[in-house]
Structure formats: C-alpha cells, structure tokens
Design a protein around this motif. Structure first.
Motif, PDB file in Angstrom:
ATOM      1  N   ARG A  11       0.828  -1.208   0.000  1.00 30.85           N
ATOM      2  CA  ARG A  11       0.000   0.000   0.000  1.00 30.85           C
ATOM      3  C   ARG A  11       0.867   1.266   0.000  1.00 30.85           C
ATOM      4  O   ARG A  11       0.569   2.251  -0.688  1.00 30.85           O
ATOM      5  N   GLU A  12       1.939   1.215   0.787  1.00 30.44           N
ATOM      6  CA  GLU A  12       2.830   2.385   0.831  1.00 30.44           C
ATOM      7  C   GLU A  12       3.491   2.615  -0.527  1.00 30.44           C
ATOM      8  O   GLU A  12       3.594   3.756  -1.006  1.00 30.44           O
ATOM      9  N   ALA A  13       3.931   1.546  -1.183  1.00 30.88           N
ATOM     10  CA  ALA A  13       4.558   1.671  -2.501  1.00 30.88           C
ATOM     11  C   ALA A  13       3.573   2.198  -3.525  1.00 30.88           C
ATOM     12  O   ALA A  13       3.909   3.027  -4.379  1.00 30.88           O
ATOM     13  N   MET A  14       2.288   1.729  -3.424  1.00 29.79           N
ATOM     14  CA  MET A  14       1.274   2.207  -4.361  1.00 29.79           C
ATOM     15  C   MET A  14       0.999   3.686  -4.148  1.00 29.79           C
ATOM     16  O   MET A  14       0.839   4.458  -5.118  1.00 29.79           O
ATOM     17  N   ALA A  15       0.957   4.134  -2.897  1.00 27.82           N
ATOM     18  CA  ALA A  15       0.712   5.552  -2.615  1.00 27.82           C
ATOM     19  C   ALA A  15       1.857   6.421  -3.121  1.00 27.82           C
ATOM     20  O   ALA A  15       1.639   7.493  -3.734  1.00 27.82           O
ATOM     21  N   ILE A  16       3.063   5.946  -2.848  1.00 30.34           N
ATOM     22  CA  ILE A  16       4.238   6.712  -3.321  1.00 30.34           C
ATOM     23  C   ILE A  16       4.236   6.783  -4.848  1.00 30.34           C
ATOM     24  O   ILE A  16       4.503   7.832  -5.456  1.00 30.34           O
ATOM     25  N   HIS A  17       3.925   5.675  -5.486  1.00 31.37           N
ATOM     26  CA  HIS A  17       3.909   5.628  -6.958  1.00 31.37           C
ATOM     27  C   HIS A  17       2.884   6.590  -7.529  1.00 31.37           C
ATOM     28  O   HIS A  17       3.148   7.307  -8.523  1.00 31.37           O
ATOM     29  N   GLU A  18       1.700   6.635  -6.922  1.00 24.68           N
ATOM     30  CA  GLU A  18       0.661   7.547  -7.408  1.00 24.68           C
ATOM     31  C   GLU A  18       1.077   9.009  -7.233  1.00 24.68           C
ATOM     32  O   GLU A  18       0.845   9.848  -8.122  1.00 24.68           O
ATOM     33  N   ASP A  19       1.698   9.315  -6.092  1.00 29.76           N
ATOM     34  CA  ASP A  19       2.142  10.698  -5.859  1.00 29.76           C
ATOM     35  C   ASP A  19       3.210  11.109  -6.870  1.00 29.76           C
ATOM     36  O   ASP A  19       3.169  12.222  -7.427  1.00 29.76           O
ATOM     37  N   ILE A  20       4.170  10.228  -7.117  1.00 33.81           N
ATOM     38  CA  ILE A  20       5.247  10.542  -8.069  1.00 33.81           C
ATOM     39  C   ILE A  20       4.691  10.704  -9.483  1.00 33.81           C
ATOM     40  O   ILE A  20       5.079  11.612 -10.230  1.00 33.81           O
ATOM     41  N   GLN A  21       3.747   9.850  -9.859  1.00 34.32           N
ATOM     42  CA  GLN A  21       3.135   9.955 -11.174  1.00 34.32           C
ATOM     43  C   GLN A  21       2.364  11.265 -11.337  1.00 34.32           C
ATOM     44  O   GLN A  21       2.327  11.842 -12.424  1.00 34.32           O
ATOM     45  N   ARG A  22       1.771  11.718 -10.290  1.00 36.94           N
ATOM     46  CA  ARG A  22       0.989  12.958 -10.361  1.00 36.94           C
ATOM     47  C   ARG A  22       1.897  14.188 -10.425  1.00 36.94           C
ATOM     48  O   ARG A  22       1.565  15.187 -11.080  1.00 36.94           O
ATOM     49  N   LEU A  23       3.066  14.127  -9.789  1.00 28.89           N
ATOM     50  CA  LEU A  23       3.955  15.291  -9.730  1.00 28.89           C
ATOM     51  C   LEU A  23       4.912  15.374 -10.920  1.00 28.89           C
ATOM     52  O   LEU A  23       5.349  16.481 -11.276  1.00 28.89           O
ATOM     53  N   SER A  24       5.249  14.266 -11.526  1.00 30.57           N
ATOM     54  CA  SER A  24       6.227  14.271 -12.616  1.00 30.57           C
ATOM     55  C   SER A  24       5.574  13.837 -13.913  1.00 30.57           C
ATOM     56  O   SER A  24       4.917  12.800 -13.971  1.00 30.57           O
ATOM     57  N   ALA A  25       5.817  14.675 -14.994  1.00 28.15           N
ATOM     58  CA  ALA A  25       5.265  14.343 -16.309  1.00 28.15           C
ATOM     59  C   ALA A  25       6.233  13.531 -17.155  1.00 28.15           C
ATOM     60  O   ALA A  25       5.871  13.054 -18.228  1.00 28.15           O
ATOM     61  N   ASP A  26       7.474  13.399 -16.695  1.00 28.04           N
ATOM     62  CA  ASP A  26       8.485  12.659 -17.457  1.00 28.04           C
ATOM     63  C   ASP A  26       8.528  11.231 -16.953  1.00 28.04           C
ATOM     64  O   ASP A  26       8.932  10.970 -15.815  1.00 28.04           O
ATOM     65  N   PRO A  27       8.113  10.255 -17.774  1.00 28.32           N
ATOM     66  CA  PRO A  27       8.097   8.858 -17.310  1.00 28.32           C
ATOM     67  C   PRO A  27       9.506   8.291 -17.107  1.00 28.32           C
ATOM     68  O   PRO A  27       9.658   7.236 -16.496  1.00 28.32           O
ATOM     69  N   ASN A  28      10.514   8.980 -17.660  1.00 24.95           N
ATOM     70  CA  ASN A  28      11.878   8.503 -17.525  1.00 24.95           C
ATOM     71  C   ASN A  28      12.656   9.242 -16.435  1.00 24.95           C
ATOM     72  O   ASN A  28      13.883   9.089 -16.339  1.00 24.95           O
ATOM     73  N   ALA A  29      11.939  10.048 -15.651  1.00 23.48           N
ATOM     74  CA  ALA A  29      12.611  10.760 -14.565  1.00 23.48           C
ATOM     75  C   ALA A  29      13.129   9.763 -13.524  1.00 23.48           C
ATOM     76  O   ALA A  29      12.602   8.655 -13.349  1.00 23.48           O
ATOM     77  N   ARG A  30      14.177  10.178 -12.839  1.00 18.63           N
ATOM     78  CA  ARG A  30      14.838   9.275 -11.880  1.00 18.63           C
ATOM     79  C   ARG A  30      13.888   8.840 -10.785  1.00 18.63           C
ATOM     80  O   ARG A  30      13.820   7.648 -10.435  1.00 18.63           O
ATOM     81  N   GLU A  31      13.118   9.805 -10.222  1.00 20.22           N
ATOM     82  CA  GLU A  31      12.225   9.460  -9.119  1.00 20.22           C
ATOM     83  C   GLU A  31      11.072   8.567  -9.589  1.00 20.22           C
ATOM     84  O   GLU A  31      10.587   7.706  -8.841  1.00 20.22           O
ATOM     85  N   VAL A  32      10.642   8.755 -10.861  1.00 20.88           N
ATOM     86  CA  VAL A  32       9.573   7.901 -11.394  1.00 20.88           C
ATOM     87  C   VAL A  32      10.069   6.468 -11.542  1.00 20.88           C
ATOM     88  O   VAL A  32       9.376   5.504 -11.182  1.00 20.88           O
TER      89      VAL A  32
END
Length: 278
Positions: free
Chosen positions: A224-245
């Motif tokens: 659940r924590e990984a899913m939440a983090i993933h959703e937040d990162i996807q919402r904040l970054s538009a670059d799918p190849n960004a390091r944090e994504v």
C-alpha cells in the motif's frame, strides 16, 4: 629644301608675310630635318595671299647664321579655299625648284554641319548603346544574385522542413514511448492491486494466531505504501523517464512481487492440511 647644315643649325623660311616673320630672321618658320638632309615645314596663309620669302640658316637659339643666296621665291596663293601649295627645291640648284598647287574640293558649310551632326548623333547612339549594355550587364548580375538568393532560401526552407519533420518524428516517438510507459504503469498498478486483493483474501482465511499473519500484514502495508508513493510521483512528474519515477516503479514492482509471493505462501499453507494422508 635639301641642304646640309652644321651640327646644331637648322633651316627656316623668312618672308614679308606676317606668318613668315615679316623679314625678321628670328621669327621665321622653322623647318624640320628628315633623312637625306631634306628639310620640311608648313605655314598656313590666307586664300590669294602674295608670298615672297628666302631661306636662312639659324643656330639652335634662333640666331641668324646666313641667308641663301639668289633671288627671292615669289608665290601667289590660289584663291580656291583649302588649296595647298607644295614647293620643292635644292639649296645649290635653284633650277630644280618645283611648285605644285593642290586644290581639294571643299564641302559646303551646311553639308559639313550635317556631317558633324551625324557624327555626333552616331557617337551619342554608340554611347547610349554602351550604357544600355552596361545596364543590361548590371541587371543580369542582379538577376543572378537574386536567383542565388532564392536557391539559398529554398535550400534553407528544405532544411527547415526536414528538421521540422525530424522533430515531429522525435515527438511522435516520444509520445508513443510515454503511452507505452503509461500502459506499463497502469498494468503494474493493476497487478499490484490484484496482488493486494489476493493477499487480503488469503490473510482473511488465516487464524489470528498464525505466525504468517504478521508477515502478510507487513507485506500488505509495504504494498500500500509503494502504491501511494507511486501515485504521488506519477501525479507530480510528467516525465516517465525521470529518476524518481523509475525508482517508484522499481519500488512498486518489488512490493507487488513480495505480495504475490506472500499470497502464494498463504495459499499453500491453507491448502497444506487438506493434503491426503494428513
């Protein structure tokens, strides 16, 4: 006149006419030496003038050296306009004197003016033709320069079009990559959700005191924590190849794999008592 003078001396004609010096030896008409010790000269007089003259020898500064002996030369110029009188003789032989009168046809004043006008017009026409040729040459150069500029502009436009097409292709490829990345993320999220659901079902069937219950709860919490983090990162970054994504993708994948493995372990533990012989 043929006569040999000493070095530095020359012949001259001196006579009563003003053109011939009015009997002043220093003001007479100088003659020019030519091959064979022949002296030639020219004097312009009026039509019908009476001439009487003699030959003299002068030094370089015009000083009189001596007169030619003998009688004066007497000539009456013809009254024909433009006539010429040619006199040939020898210093020592007066009998060899030859006088020839040359009369040429004189063009009338009106005809001469017409001829001059025609010549001026021809010269003006030639000058205008030369100016036109220069202008045509300049126009040709300008046209050539304009054609070169147009060709350069066409080449630049073609290069710009090719660059735009390449950029469009790159943009299309990037958009396709984004779509593929988004599809992969959605698939990964769906797999994580399915893994979480399966783990929850398996955990619900276990006794509360089962040792695997704590491990299953921890795996569920990590997922659940990984899913939440993933959703937040996807919402904040538009670059799918960004390091944090990419890091969030790896974290979610690890949590999903862990949940799937835990779900399989719980399912195996539940099915174990049902095996034959137990």
């Amino acid at each position: 006149m043929r006569h040999r003078c000493d070095y530095g001396q020359h012949l001259a004609i001196v006579g009563g006419h003003a053109v011939l010096g009015a009997w002043e030896p220093s003001k007479g008409v100088s003659l020019t030496w030519t091959d064979g010790d022949e002296w030639v000269g020219e004097a312009i007089i009026g039509s019908g003038d009476h001439l009487e003259y003699k030959y003299v020898v002068r030094s370089a500064d015009g000083t009189l050296c001596y007169w030619k002996e003998g009688a004066n030369v007497v000539i009456d110029a013809p009254r024909a306009p433009g006539a010429r009188v040619l006199v040939q003789e020898s210093w020592l032989n007066q009998a060899s004197r030859r006088i020839e009168i040359l009369v040429r046809e004189v063009v009338g004043e009106a005809a001469a003016m017409q001829q001059a006008v025609a010549m001026q017009q021809a010269a003006a026409a030639q000058q205008a033709s030369m100016q036109q040729a220069v202008q045509q040459q300049a126009a040709a150069k300008e046209q050539a320069a304009a054609m070169q500029a147009a060709a350069a502009a066409q080449q630049a436009a073609a290069a710009a079009t090719a660059a735009a097409a390449a950029q469009q292709q790159q943009a299309t490829a990037a958009a396709a990559a984004v779509v593929q990345q988004q599809q992969a993320v959605q698939q990964q999220q769906q797999q994580a959700a399915e893994a979480a659901a399966a783990l929850m079902v398996a955990a619900a069937k276990m006794p509360a005191a089962d040792p695997l219950q704590g491990v299953a709860d921890a795996a569920m919490s990590d997922l659940r924590e990984a899913m939440a983090i993933h959703e937040d990162i996807q919402r904040l970054s538009a670059d799918p190849n960004a390091r944090e994504v990419l890091q969030a993708d790896r974290l979610l994948a690890a949590a999903s794999n862990k949940a799937v493995a835990m779900g399989r372990a719980l399912k195996a533990a539940q099915d174990f008592p049902q095996l034959p012989g137990k």
